[in-house]
Design an enzyme around this catalytic site. Structure first.
Site, PDB file in Angstrom:
ATOM      1  N   ASP A  32       0.320   2.712  -7.639  1.00 28.00           N
ATOM      2  CA  ASP A  32       0.738   3.726  -6.661  1.00 28.00           C
ATOM      3  C   ASP A  32      -0.476   4.339  -5.983  1.00 28.00           C
ATOM      4  O   ASP A  32      -0.489   4.548  -4.772  1.00 28.00           O
ATOM      5  CB  ASP A  32       1.552   4.833  -7.334  1.00 28.00           C
ATOM      6  CG  ASP A  32       1.734   6.002  -6.377  1.00 28.00           C
ATOM      7  OD1 ASP A  32       2.428   5.819  -5.365  1.00 28.00           O
ATOM      8  OD2 ASP A  32       1.147   7.071  -6.607  1.00 28.00           O
TER       9      ASP A  32
ATOM     10  N   SER B  63       6.624   6.588  -4.897  1.00 23.48           N
ATOM     11  CA  SER B  63       5.305   7.105  -5.241  1.00 23.48           C
ATOM     12  C   SER B  63       5.425   8.296  -6.187  1.00 23.48           C
ATOM     13  O   SER B  63       4.803   8.348  -7.249  1.00 23.48           O
ATOM     14  CB  SER B  63       4.565   7.498  -3.955  1.00 23.48           C
ATOM     15  OG  SER B  63       3.334   8.100  -4.262  1.00 23.48           O
TER      16      SER B  63
ATOM     17  N   HIS C 119       7.740  18.712  -9.872  1.00 23.55           N
ATOM     18  CA  HIS C 119       6.979  18.150  -8.766  1.00 23.55           C
ATOM     19  C   HIS C 119       7.443  18.779  -7.469  1.00 23.55           C
ATOM     20  O   HIS C 119       8.633  18.968  -7.262  1.00 23.55           O
ATOM     21  CB  HIS C 119       7.165  16.637  -8.675  1.00 23.55           C
ATOM     22  CG  HIS C 119       6.359  16.024  -7.567  1.00 23.55           C
ATOM     23  ND1 HIS C 119       5.029  15.727  -7.711  1.00 23.55           N
ATOM     24  CD2 HIS C 119       6.678  15.707  -6.295  1.00 23.55           C
ATOM     25  CE1 HIS C 119       4.570  15.228  -6.573  1.00 23.55           C
ATOM     26  NE2 HIS C 119       5.560  15.217  -5.688  1.00 23.55           N
TER      27      HIS C 119
ATOM     28  N   ARG D 231      -1.508   3.314   2.439  1.00 23.11           N
ATOM     29  CA  ARG D 231      -0.490   3.868   3.346  1.00 23.11           C
ATOM     30  C   ARG D 231      -1.094   4.976   4.198  1.00 23.11           C
ATOM     31  O   ARG D 231      -0.765   5.126   5.382  1.00 23.11           O
ATOM     32  CB  ARG D 231       0.691   4.412   2.548  1.00 23.11           C
ATOM     33  CG  ARG D 231       1.587   3.310   1.984  1.00 23.11           C
ATOM     34  CD  ARG D 231       2.540   3.864   0.933  1.00 23.11           C
ATOM     35  NE  ARG D 231       3.325   4.959   1.457  1.00 23.11           N
ATOM     36  CZ  ARG D 231       3.795   5.984   0.732  1.00 23.11           C
ATOM     37  NH1 ARG D 231       3.558   6.043  -0.560  1.00 23.11           N
ATOM     38  NH2 ARG D 231       4.503   6.938   1.299  1.00 23.11           N
TER      39      ARG D 231
ATOM     40  N   LYS E  43       4.804   8.175 -10.708  1.00 28.13           N
ATOM     41  CA  LYS E  43       3.872   9.022 -11.461  1.00 28.13           C
ATOM     42  C   LYS E  43       4.616   9.901 -12.467  1.00 28.13           C
ATOM     43  O   LYS E  43       4.153  10.097 -13.589  1.00 28.13           O
ATOM     44  CB  LYS E  43       3.069   9.893 -10.491  1.00 28.13           C
ATOM     45  CG  LYS E  43       1.994   9.086  -9.760  1.00 28.13           C
ATOM     46  CD  LYS E  43       1.262   9.906  -8.716  1.00 28.13           C
ATOM     47  CE  LYS E  43       2.148  10.133  -7.511  1.00 28.13           C
ATOM     48  NZ  LYS E  43       1.423  10.565  -6.307  1.00 28.13           N
TER      49      LYS E  43
END
Lengths: 435, 435
Positions: free
Chosen positions: A161, A183, A82, A168, A187
């Site tokens: 999320d 967040s 990520h 947000r 995931k």
């Protein structure tokens, strides 16, 4: 339990228990807590913070709000990667086939671009025919057969999320480290990988402006991963200038293809090796970084990584003719150089401004519903530390029209700073965070 | 302008301009800003505060979100009074006829009770026939003919405040001094009075727990009033124990009638004189407090204030038979004493607990939709500083049933603290805030 009391508790700086955070997420996912209470809570979290226990509890609650993928029936060990998002960040397009080629199966869920930052799914979709909306069965089949699959983030994964992130985004509560960490990790945990490498970026083109913020976020996410029983490491990498040269969907795919075929910008290759190397170390396929990098360089040099990308693209319905002849990928009608407005050493390139310019050219989204033009973007011809003469091309603008070019030129020029004295190029990787 | 940017600005501690605050309120009133953005903004205001300019700008924007009453065609000068809310606070029922009797017309909009605190409108409505839902024409006619009218807060006045208050109530953003000041003053400014006295209460039975908080709030509201061109003064008064003896709607009306007919508890009379005196000074009907108090005492002693209450009640449709014989007002079936659990000096009476007990007996609201029982409540028989023997009645409980009594007894007993040594009664008025 009443939400108004839990908002007040966080507002007053107290820590919420795992039970309280679990209840909040469960009720919010069930639409039993309205957005207006959730956003007040998010602002209280933004301004009061959350401790490590709270952040982990929130992450796990969001991960468990939907399906938790278990891929062990398909592959005994899977890896994931990520990035916190940066400009010109096509790392996944190179790293994913590279690690798959050396025997680490990667089943990745990716996002779309929003704001100044692009998304892997948008980039991949500039290849005609390629599908990223895959069923669960397809996803597993491709993982089994190819060892590599990249799908668009499914709504089934961590739906709480998704819901909270959308809120947000419109309530100025995005830039909270614990909320970002929760967040991302919710995931990643739901997506089921055993080993996860995080590319946490800092600098003018990243959400985290300083290495210190990036380190704090990285440390939080690595902690969460460990508490959740996964192997997680983080690399702090510089986004003080865009990564590689290309910014824009099809342009980045071309650059990634180049990197897998023996070319590619050195910073992109280096970052891919460092991130992939950490995955090999976590998966115990190498004892040290030097060995890991040697294995990976061989997979690049032999064409194994390139072959894996072709297999993946074919598996997801993409037309290989475009991959093999990248000049056939979508091309913008206008391509024009941005001349340097002065001579000197380039001392800074503000990545966010370049990202927003690509957006303005039609290559990104302001709102989620926007469609994008895969052909447009920028290709940098000079980097921080380079000496340029007056009028030397700083970058090539790929635009739909001359009017579009003219509209972004002031913004592009403003992204550059020059120095009379020589400037050292920024460090690419600040640190690797291992628990 | 984008709301998300204004939320971020306040979140980061910057001051919003008058233009920005005006835009927020205008858009929110027009439903163009959703509740979830407004609540995030309110939490940012709660935690970051607002300066004097911001608070005034917000107040004026909320006042101007609806009708701004101008009563100068009816009366050249009108007065108004507001209390920040306390337990047993029936001041308006005494003060309003008192000042009207000495020639200061009062056209007052009052609220209903919510939470532990009662509301003047609920109290008045325990008089059979009396209407507080008045049309604008009736309101003006009664002001002209009687010089006194008390109506339920109209939805036309400061509708943005009403909308925001309802949202703050469920998002833990009520207890913010600038938001409280803006809420109170927006309604007072819209209601059109020239001279306004504010009763800002502190102590265990008030929203402000300390005199320091009360002083800060009072100062804010007086400043706003001046900036808006009104005469405003504030009295800081103690709510360290309930005001007077009665708590509960019909019980408080009875106590107010007593005060206007020559009796009544001394603290209630004293506070009414101090608040009314400030109105006389602002309206330039007296040169000093002593003269003002002499005028007011005369209006009480002569029966002029009592006659004015009768006129007002008759004008608003109330049955005078109940006023003249207050024992005919709604009576609870069960009336029973709460015996002192120990001997000693009473050192504290927690007003909020008594208020919540009246709520639990059916005399107040937890939600706005709740209906209330006007008959129930408490009548205190002993005050802070009093010496009591074991078993001496601390108060009388007026309840619908013995089961209801039993349910509140533990809460009532917990409201009392005792000391072996003598205790000085609390000061009733801490200060008068004059700009």
């Amino acid at each position: 339990m009443r939400m108004v009391d839990l908002i007040a508790k966080k507002r007053d700086g107290a820590a919420l228990s795992s039970g309280e955070l679990g209840w909040i997420i469960e009720q919010y996912a069930a639409q039993a807590i309205p957005d207006y209470q959730m956003s007040a809570w998010a602002m209280a979290v933004f301004l009061r913070g959350m401790d490590a226990h709270e952040t982990t509890a929130l992450t796990l609650a969001m991960a468990r709000s939907g399906a938790m993928l278990d891929l062990h029936d398909v592959a005994p060990l899977t890896v994931d990667k990520h990035s916190t998002g940066g400009i010109g960040d096509k790392t996944t397009l190179v790293l994913a086939p590279l690690v798959a080629a050396v025997g680490l199966p990667m089943a990745k869920m990716s996002g779309r671009g929003l704001g100044f930052s692009g998304g892997t799914v948008d980039k991949l979709e500039s290849i005609p025919g390629l599908r990223t909306a895959l069923s669960g069965a397809e996803f597993r089949r491709l993982l089994r057969e190819v060892g590599l699959v990249i799908a668009a983030q499914s709504g089934d994964l961590a739906p709480a999320d998704k819901q909270l992130y959308a809120l947000r985004d419109v309530t100025a509560t995005v830039a909270s480290l614990p909320l970002i960490a929760a967040s991302v990790m919710s995931k990643k945990l739901a997506a089921g990988a055993d080993c996860i490498v995080l590319d946490v970026k800092y600098g003018s083109g990243a959400f985290m402006r300083t290495p210190e913020q990036a380190r704090e976020l990285a440390q939080m996410m690595v902690n969460i991963g460990q508490l959740a029983g996964r192997k997680v490491r983080a690399v702090l990498s510089s986004m003080q200038q865009p990564l590689g040269c290309a910014i824009g969907n099809a342009l980045e795919v071309r650059e990634a293809i180049g990197a897998l075929r023996g070319g590619g910008p050195p910073d992109l290759i280096e970052l891919c090796l460092i991130l992939s190397g950490q995955l090999l170390l976590m998966a115990e396929r190498a004892d040290d970084e030097a060995t890991a990098h040697a294995i990976l360089r061989e997979a690049l040099a032999s064409g194994a990584a390139w072959a894996k990308l072709r297999q993946m693209v074919a598996g997801q319905g993409g037309d290989l003719a475009y991959l093999d002849e990248p000049t056939r990928l979508p091309c913008a009608p206008v391509q024009i150089a941005l001349p340097a407005p002065q001579a000197g050493y380039i001392s800074a390139i503000e990545g966010a401004s370049l990202g927003l310019a690509v957006n303005a050219l039609g290559g990104g989204r302001v709102r989620k519903e926007d469609t994008i033009d895969p052909s447009v973007g920028l290709v940098m011809q000079a980097r921080v530390g380079d000496q340029v003469y007056l009028g030397q091309p700083l970058l090539m603008i790929h635009a739909p029209s001359m009017a579009a070019v003219e509209a972004v030129v002031p913004q592009l020029l403003a992204a550059y700073q020059f120095s009379a004295a020589p400037v050292a190029p920024p460090l690419l990787v600040e640190a690797v965070i291992v628990l």
